[in-house]
Design an enzyme around this catalytic site. Structure first.
Site, short mmCIF file in Angstrom:
data_model
loop_
_atom_site.label_atom_id
_atom_site.label_comp_id
_atom_site.label_asym_id
_atom_site.label_seq_id
_atom_site.Cartn_x
_atom_site.Cartn_y
_atom_site.Cartn_z
N ALA A 1 -69.06 5.20 -1.24
CA ALA A 1 -70.03 5.20 -2.33
C ALA A 1 -71.36 4.58 -1.90
CB ALA A 1 -69.46 4.42 -3.53
N THR B 1 -70.95 -7.78 -2.39
CA THR B 1 -71.60 -8.28 -1.19
C THR B 1 -72.25 -9.63 -1.48
OG1 THR B 1 -71.99 -6.09 -0.30
CG2 THR B 1 -73.45 -7.82 0.47
N ARG C 1 -63.42 4.63 -3.04
CA ARG C 1 -64.47 4.37 -4.03
C ARG C 1 -65.56 5.43 -3.92
NH1 ARG C 1 -66.87 0.08 -7.00
NH2 ARG C 1 -69.13 -0.04 -6.86
N GLY D 1 -70.69 -1.83 -15.48
CA GLY D 1 -71.19 -2.11 -16.83
C GLY D 1 -70.14 -2.32 -17.90
N GLN E 1 -62.24 -4.05 1.61
CA GLN E 1 -63.06 -2.84 1.53
C GLN E 1 -63.64 -2.51 2.91
OE1 GLN E 1 -67.08 -2.39 -0.34
NE2 GLN E 1 -65.95 -1.21 -1.89
N TYR F 1 -73.79 4.96 1.50
CA TYR F 1 -73.42 4.58 2.85
C TYR F 1 -72.80 5.76 3.61
CZ TYR F 1 -74.53 0.05 0.91
OH TYR F 1 -75.19 -0.98 0.30
#
Length: 357
Positions: A175, A24, A225, A292, A97, A178
């Site tokens: 995910a 975003t 996702r 990560g 997405q 939301y």
């Protein structure tokens, strides 16, 4: 290096296994139309094996942050066409997405109407209004049973518009607290009708959305996702292993293009079992990990068979030529968090490629 090896994602041939994660950026222009700068932004990163765009709302009610793009109007579709054309001309592949924030919003975005959710439950925290002010999150309105089919239809229309805009496929955002995750997790879904209570009922809405999108694109061009252990926005589940194993089994039956799991290489920590190895055994199509990972950690999980593709978010944000940098083991640009959200080209299209410093 396995990260840089080619990969077949359904009908698509990817040049490498590095995926640019959805990020975003809050830079859409009036009408929630993609910013013309986004043409440059995405094209700069076309060397990714696959780009997944920033989260894009399928309806005005799906918005909860300033200046996020949509995929429900003709002008938005026209804006995205310019982006997909440019990415394809640069040799890239790009998925949109599809997004609905549900209760993670404010009445300011909806002409004073309350945000919607599976259940009217309190949630603490703050969000920015369209004007950039911070306000407390409000109690949402529980969706009426008769409204749910209409939201499924909005996702389907968003998928149709994404096809019209020239994308290679779509990713369903299930995910990060939301709307789809709000239905999935029992901490946010207290319904007593066909869309709540039992695990089967809680999965009904996400799977109806998935089936509607598959009806447009075919399963081989649809990803999904998940973030099983995400607890932001009061997102929680008493048994994420059971919940997400069941959801993954259902998605596997549909033979989706991929499942993207938001879980870092060390697992969730706090004594919780890592879900990636378990879900990897359940899902038999392309398995994607996100959160990560650096070059070495990404290479390791691919070499060990723990995933097929690795998502990179902040690293792609700051390094438009990330695959080339990994190939040469070159130094990486440092991301500037102050420019992640909103603004102009600074921190958006001005991160230098190798040799341009």
């Amino acid at each position: 290096m396995k990260l840089l090896s080619a990969y077949k994602l359904g009908p698509l041939s990817l040049p490498n296994r590095m995926v640019m994660s959805a990020l975003t950026r809050c830079r859409a222009i009036e009408g929630n139309v993609p910013n013309p700068l986004a043409i440059t932004y995405y094209t700069q990163r076309a060397s990714a094996g696959l780009i997944v765009t920033e989260a894009t709302q399928v309806t005005p009610m799906g918005q909860g942050y300033p200046n996020t793009p949509g995929i429900y109007s003709d002008e938005q579709v026209k804006g995205w066409i310019k982006i997909t054309n440019a990415v394809h001309q640069a040799g890239g592949k790009i998925f949109l997405q599809l997004w609905h924030v549900g209760r993670v919003s404010l009445p300011d975005y909806h002409d004073g109407q309350l945000p919607i959710a599976p259940s009217a439950l309190p949630m603490s925290g703050h969000l920015h209004t369209p004007k950039g002010e911070q306000k407390d999150i409000v109690m949402p309105r529980a969706l009426e049973l008769s409204e749910i089919h209409g939201i499924v239809a909005q996702f389907k229309k968003g998928a149709e518009n994404a096809m019209a805009a020239g994308f290679d496929g779509v990713e369903i955002h299930g995910a990060n607290g939301y709307l789809l995750e709000q239905f999935t997790k029992n901490g946010s879904n207290h319904r007593t009708d066909a869309y709540g209570g039992t695990l089967e009922n809680r999965l009904r809405f996400p799977l109806e959305v998935t089936d509607a999108v598959i009806n447009v694109w075919g399963a081989e061009r649809v990803g999904y996702r998940v973030s099983p252990y995400f607890e932001g926005y009061a997102s929680s589940d008493t048994n994420p292993v059971e919940t997400y194993t069941a959801l993954t089994q259902e998605l596997d039956k549909r033979k989706l293009a991929y499942l993207c799991v938001k879980e870092g290489p060390a697992g969730p920590g706090n004594g919780k079992a890592a879900l990636t190895p378990l879900l990897r055994k359940v899902f038999h199509q392309t398995y994607m990990v996100n959160q990560g990972f650096d070059m070495q950690l990404g290479e390791t999980i691919l070499e060990n068979g723990g995933a097929d593709l690795v998502c990179y978010g902040t690293l792609f944000l700051a390094n438009p030529d990330l695959p080339e940098r990994f190939k040469l083991k070159a130094a990486l640009n440092k991301p500037n968090p102050a420019t992640f959200y909103g603004g102009n080209e600074k921190g958006y299209t001005d991160y230098p490629k190798l040799g341009a410093n």
